[in-house]
Design an enzyme around this catalytic site. Sequence first.
Site, mmCIF file in Angstrom:
data_model
loop_
_atom_site.group_PDB
_atom_site.id
_atom_site.type_symbol
_atom_site.label_atom_id
_atom_site.label_comp_id
_atom_site.label_asym_id
_atom_site.label_seq_id
_atom_site.Cartn_x
_atom_site.Cartn_y
_atom_site.Cartn_z
ATOM 1 N N GLY C 149 -12.957 5.983 53.113
ATOM 2 C CA GLY C 149 -12.084 6.227 51.985
ATOM 3 C C GLY C 149 -12.090 5.065 51.013
ATOM 4 C CB CYS C 150 -11.246 4.935 47.431
ATOM 5 S SG CYS C 150 -9.767 5.969 47.448
ATOM 6 C CE1 TYR C 151 -5.058 2.894 46.964
ATOM 7 C CE2 TYR C 151 -4.921 5.089 47.891
ATOM 8 C CZ TYR C 151 -4.573 4.187 46.906
ATOM 9 O OH TYR C 151 -3.748 4.572 45.880
ATOM 10 C CB THR C 152 -10.508 2.992 54.054
ATOM 11 O OG1 THR C 152 -9.703 4.129 53.811
ATOM 12 C CG2 THR C 152 -10.460 2.626 55.492
ATOM 13 C CB CYS C 154 -10.588 -1.773 48.564
ATOM 14 S SG CYS C 154 -10.405 -3.111 47.378
#
Lengths: 347, 347, 347, 347
Positions: C149-152, C154
Amino acid sequence: MIKAGIIGATGYAGAELVRILLAHKDTEIVWYGSRSYVDQKFAKIYGNFFKLVDNICGGDDVAALAKEADVIFTATPQGFCASIINDEILSQTKIVDLSADFRLKDVSVYETWYKRTHEAPRYLDEAVYGLCEINREKVKHARLVANPGCYTTCSILSLYPLVKEGLINPDTIIIDAKSGTSGAGRSAKTANLFCEVNESIKAYGVTNHRHTPEIEEQLGYAAGRPILINFTPHLVPMNRGILVTAYASLTDPAVTEEAVRAVYEQYYGGETFIRLLDQDVTAETRWVEGSNYVDIGFRIDPRTRRVVVMGALDNLVKGAAGQAVQNMNLMFGLPETEGLLMPPVFP
Amino acid sequence: MIKAGIIGATGYAGAELVRILLAHKDTEIVWYGSRSYVDQKFAKIYGNFFKLVDNICGGDDVAALAKEADVIFTATPQGFCASIINDEILSQTKIVDLSADFRLKDVSVYETWYKRTHEAPRYLDEAVYGLCEINREKVKHARLVANPGCYTTCSILSLYPLVKEGLINPDTIIIDAKSGTSGAGRSAKTANLFCEVNESIKAYGVTNHRHTPEIEEQLGYAAGRPILINFTPHLVPMNRGILVTAYASLTDPAVTEEAVRAVYEQYYGGETFIRLLDQDVTAETRWVEGSNYVDIGFRIDPRTRRVVVMGALDNLVKGAAGQAVQNMNLMFGLPETEGLLMPPVFP
Amino acid sequence: MIKAGIIGATGYAGAELVRILLAHKDTEIVWYGSRSYVDQKFAKIYGNFFKLVDNICGGDDVAALAKEADVIFTATPQGFCASIINDEILSQTKIVDLSADFRLKDVSVYETWYKRTHEAPRYLDEAVYGLCEINREKVKHARLVANPGCYTTCSILSLYPLVKEGLINPDTIIIDAKSGTSGAGRSAKTANLFCEVNESIKAYGVTNHRHTPEIEEQLGYAAGRPILINFTPHLVPMNRGILVTAYASLTDPAVTEEAVRAVYEQYYGGETFIRLLDQDVTAETRWVEGSNYVDIGFRIDPRTRRVVVMGALDNLVKGAAGQAVQNMNLMFGLPETEGLLMPPVFP
Amino acid sequence: MIKAGIIGATGYAGAELVRILLAHKDTEIVWYGSRSYVDQKFAKIYGNFFKLVDNICGGDDVAALAKEADVIFTATPQGFCASIINDEILSQTKIVDLSADFRLKDVSVYETWYKRTHEAPRYLDEAVYGLCEINREKVKHARLVANPGCYTTCSILSLYPLVKEGLINPDTIIIDAKSGTSGAGRSAKTANLFCEVNESIKAYGVTNHRHTPEIEEQLGYAAGRPILINFTPHLVPMNRGILVTAYASLTDPAVTEEAVRAVYEQYYGGETFIRLLDQDVTAETRWVEGSNYVDIGFRIDPRTRRVVVMGALDNLVKGAAGQAVQNMNLMFGLPETEGLLMPPVFP
């Protein structure tokens, strides 16, 4: 206290009516009508009113509301107001309709541009076009006011004195308008998502936007004859604001900026809500945001002998809810500016 | 009528003071002090006040102004207020200082964080920290009020009841704050250009932002001992608004959301400007824009036993000018909410 | 030429895959799968590809597509990939799944957080978590990659070296994340309208966002034991970009910034797509927009002995489509950076 | 490898040249010239180039640079290129000037509109106006190319076929243009701060913007006689993008949309970078962002018999750096599209 009911309170214009009426010392909101949110707390839909409005959204039964309310604002889709209006309602309450149902006097023009049958054409004559600065006296005695559109208010006020005084050739009028996104309403459409609107600008309704005949009708009255114009709206990545940039050829190429200015002063010098800008200033929507003011300025192009007129207003205030309250004030004999003198919010 | 003078009227906070005071029924603005725009028309600098303010910007001679004004707002850079204040001025007028000069009681803390010598440390004791909801009674009798910072107001109000009641361990407090760009001021810096801020987010002042000791001092009073926190501000591409997301470990892992909520209700249940949000709602800056409200909500993480508190306010209103007027109201014995009940503007 | 099929091509991540693959010299897109836009021209849905893509959107028949495509990207809602995957498909094609279906190894964690039954738990073991910088070797031999995932992405990349080397106490990790609005997808929801997102910031999914267990699992591997963290995402009024601000207590209070930096250099010094920022610079999303780079920087707070780590990436590139292509490159033995070296676009 | 030097590399257009040239397989940037940032690392000024560009900014000594570079791009303020150009330089290198110095053939027009003396009028004849789609052959043999302005490129390309074929009356042309804020440059001005631009739109340079004579000159060539137009630019709260909405009266009121379309096809059908939109689509800047494409569409108003033409481009690419590279490609005999085929970035 004037008891005010709002039908369509959960749209952006409806919610702006709530904001303005809450701060209006002579009104009390008795009805928050909605179609999508019946039985829900209004402040759950618009969190800005948390702790300020405790009411639950009701439906859109205007007949019942008319018995209770002194004035009803219909901030509803096209066709709604025409579908419910009747003599009994008008005998019980006053109506300020923020839709287009009663703006155009010629029913065939309405039906052509809005592609629907008008369900109450017999009230078209009675309805007063609620552009206060032009029709103030008529509004005072109206039962049914057709509140002008946002683009329309800005366009007409910007050009009215020039057309009325014959300073410009009405057949040369081109209106290039730009609007913040709240003008597109609050319904969930992909085209209005943040990522679609942000970092972009586009024209829409090119050559066929429905505000065109409304502008033509009102400026036609000023011209004393029917006119045709070009009107092109654009969607701008900002919440509020309309900027109109209008072009027209001067009838007398020798007319000076001072002479044009004098005409504007003559028409608008006494108006509270129209601010005629200094000659070195151009209209910017940031200076009117949140307020009922319209800022108007112009330049004459010495090379082409066209005048460029620029007008700015907040589409939800002077372009919708603010003007509706201004009309209400007139209809009830209140000071026209009551509840509408809040300064623009910047930044 | 209270005669109010503003020094620093052409900054964003100063201009917001103008917006609020213009609509305040008991005040009259007698001075628009500026450093950069002396002798220019104020409404040329802030076009939203065109036709609403005719005044010319004056300078920053507080000694002269003190003879004329009942209250002076100094919305000025650090060090200004401390450099001009003296007994004579304080005997003639009241001062609400929007800078940090009198917010910290310990002069060495001030000098360490602000990297400057304090020019009037003898007034630090007298100055009242103007967080009305906490220090209401002291403000009423103050001659000199230190108006809290924007981040600070939001951070302290969000956490105060939890610290005061010992529900959280103060040493675990982490405050991650986000601010609209008006917090960066109106001076022309490349980093604040539209294209630099738009479409980006960044932290700044990491581990060393000057609002840190102010939060620590005030929450330290609540804790009854000195505390150290982490505070990280972020710049967000929007004009107004501060959102604080604060984290802390619960002292009693078994405490319930109901119990925490009860504490908030106990402290803030009677406060007009603090809106304790429903448990299913999180704070959003859009719901407070243009208003003096602070919205506060929280969640307990059942896994980590931390509480996450979120607070939102408008940095120019409750975070600056609105709170300054709230302080003025208290200092002059007016109703605390006078001129501050305008509903939030949305969208 | 690698034949690539995309299921979910009309979402933002899918369309970004198109943008990247069009410029990738070793791939050809053979399928633009969609659910909402079947039989419509892809370039009518995404006007940026007008004249660049002539294809018509197809459906989501992965079994048929598997016969034709060398790799299939599923940029689809949770549950889709798990519902269609089988041995036959995996014997015919490689799959990069951009959903969460195969990111979590423990099916019960998946079912708890995603509130749905996992339809293909037998592939959880085989699936490789496609965070290239951590799992590079495993990705090279995978048939099925779970794209993070995107948040993940980062969050994990920002903290991984510190956890792995035991520099921070994993139980103290707090991740405060901020995302552009494209992360919310392209479906028409009122909450994502321009006027609702613009001029506001809010937290959402507080204490229960689904990326939490994904971060915990991966950082748990680094820690060598299960960990619990706080993760709070925020919605920011910008199109693209994720900024993570992470806090954790240092295990050794005496550790220096140089020592921490050396650890980052050791892990990431050779990585093309991770840019370890200079010590006087903080991460800003504007500097990575449109690119596959992650910018990481940190500060040690000398007072609280916490480290504050900040990471920035483009949620649609390194947070989705770019990373998916990076995985594809590895799976097919291409240079890992092929088609991904476009510089960030600013402003 | 073509050795390229950039003077003015730290402006937005200069930095965009860097972005494009870094990905261009036949060029190498040998000079990052700046006035404000000499001796600083370029990647400190533009963080997007961190780890991609190691160079230090140099000064603006074109004479020295000419000995080293095959081509020099001057992305500099008006007057710079004219002040340094001479025969020796032109015998050593080619120049693409992104300023207005060599765009207007008539020195008196330049001096009137730019209010400065032209320091090198003897090169006006030699300079080729670098609008590739119009002047392709001339550009191929040029030593000195005057790269067109951003508004100008969009305006001219939108109207050129209609003027050239006599379909519209050139005296009726009104161009209402809207630009993203990067067009205003990167210098620190209050008017371009985030809070001043965001949530607002305004016209500027009304009746006297300097791109006016450039449009008039080029369209005058098409018309075969001098023409006068109205041109009004507007500032829009977005980073990139220009939208032109142009109005003109049809010379033959009976002309059909098909006929007009056929003319556009005839002129632009073979052009890679001009995308003639389908008749039901209007130009939107979001579809061209980051790319070298110009999208053009039009409508005929059946009531007023005016044509409304809409063109969209990215002001920093096709409106500046992209077009400059397109010119460079032509000047060096490379494929015209080399390094310029990156798809637009959306959202």
